[in-house]
Design an enzyme around this catalytic site. Structure first.
Site, short mmCIF file in Angstrom:
data_model
loop_
_atom_site.label_atom_id
_atom_site.label_comp_id
_atom_site.label_asym_id
_atom_site.label_seq_id
_atom_site.Cartn_x
_atom_site.Cartn_y
_atom_site.Cartn_z
N SER A 185 45.01 38.49 53.79
CA SER A 185 45.00 38.97 52.41
C SER A 185 44.17 38.10 51.47
O SER A 185 43.81 38.54 50.39
CB SER A 185 46.43 39.07 51.87
OG SER A 185 47.02 37.79 51.78
N HIS A 227 48.48 33.64 47.50
CA HIS A 227 47.70 34.57 46.68
C HIS A 227 47.21 33.90 45.42
O HIS A 227 47.68 32.82 45.05
CB HIS A 227 48.52 35.82 46.34
CG HIS A 227 48.62 36.78 47.48
ND1 HIS A 227 49.42 37.87 47.46
CD2 HIS A 227 48.02 36.81 48.70
CE1 HIS A 227 49.32 38.55 48.59
NE2 HIS A 227 48.46 37.90 49.36
N ASP A 253 50.77 41.93 43.45
CA ASP A 253 51.89 41.67 44.36
C ASP A 253 53.24 42.19 43.86
O ASP A 253 54.27 41.81 44.42
CB ASP A 253 52.03 40.17 44.60
CG ASP A 253 50.88 39.61 45.39
OD1 ASP A 253 50.12 40.39 45.96
OD2 ASP A 253 50.75 38.38 45.44
#
Length: 195
Positions: free
Chosen positions: A47, A86, A137
């Site tokens: 990701s 992230h 997210d």
């Protein structure tokens, strides 16, 4: 002969326990220095490509009070047990909510009238997104939570990495045959070692 082998086995056991205790002490020292429960993590998904690939080991630092948009963070929520890597795409700094009893609230409101000054602690709310993902997210957060809390959810901000070094942990967790082969190799090498 039997006494020598017992002594040799005890010596090997002591040496192994010293190695394990040293590794544990080093890990705890890193936790204290970085102020993170997990000062190193392995990237498990794609990701964050192209910034980080699967198997990269990330080094975390958790001493900043506030983080900036664009920083890459590692967080853990009650929904997902695996740490997620992230990038911060949005942040808000808001007054921290405190739970007070009615008596304390009444007393504080009387004190505010006297002093006219209030000092509130600030907390940061963060929204994250993977570089290789199409959307933020929000589905990964617990139900009803729109942002991550800086103090509760964030394990640390990424400050460095080693590419592909952590791929062995991915092989061990995802491939049970590789795990058994590793344990067998370690057992056989322990049996045939001279020391």
């Amino acid at each position: 002969m039997n006494g020598k082998t017992l002594r040799l086995q005890l010596d090997q056991g002591l040496a192994m326990s010293i190695v394990l205790a040293s590794a544990f002490a080093l890990w705890k020292l890193m936790c204290i220095i970085t102020m993170s429960n997990s000062p190193m993590v392995v990237v498990l998904s794609g990701s964050m490509e192209p910034a980080f690939q699967r198997g990269d080991i990330l080094f975390l630092w958790n001493r900043e009070q506030f983080l900036d948009v664009g920083d890459i963070v590692v967080y853990k929520t009650s929904v997902k047990e695996v740490p997620i890597v992230h990038r911060i795409v949005r942040e808000h700094i808001v007054p921290e909510k405190t739970k007070k009893s009615k008596r304390k609230a009444r007393k504080n409101s009387q004190n505010r009238r006297k002093t006219h000054k209030t000092t509130k602690k600030l907390t940061q709310k963060i929204l994250t997104k993977g570089d290789n993902n199409n959307r933020d997210d929000l589905p990964l957060y617990p139900y009803g939570q729109n942002y991550l809390d800086r103090k509760k959810d964030i394990l640390g901000c990424v400050k460095g990495y080693f590419p592909k070094v952590g791929y062995i942990t991915i092989l061990i967790t995802e491939n049970k045959y590789f795990k058994y082969a590793m344990m067998g190799f370690i057992a056989v090498s322990a049996l045939f070692s001279d020391e």
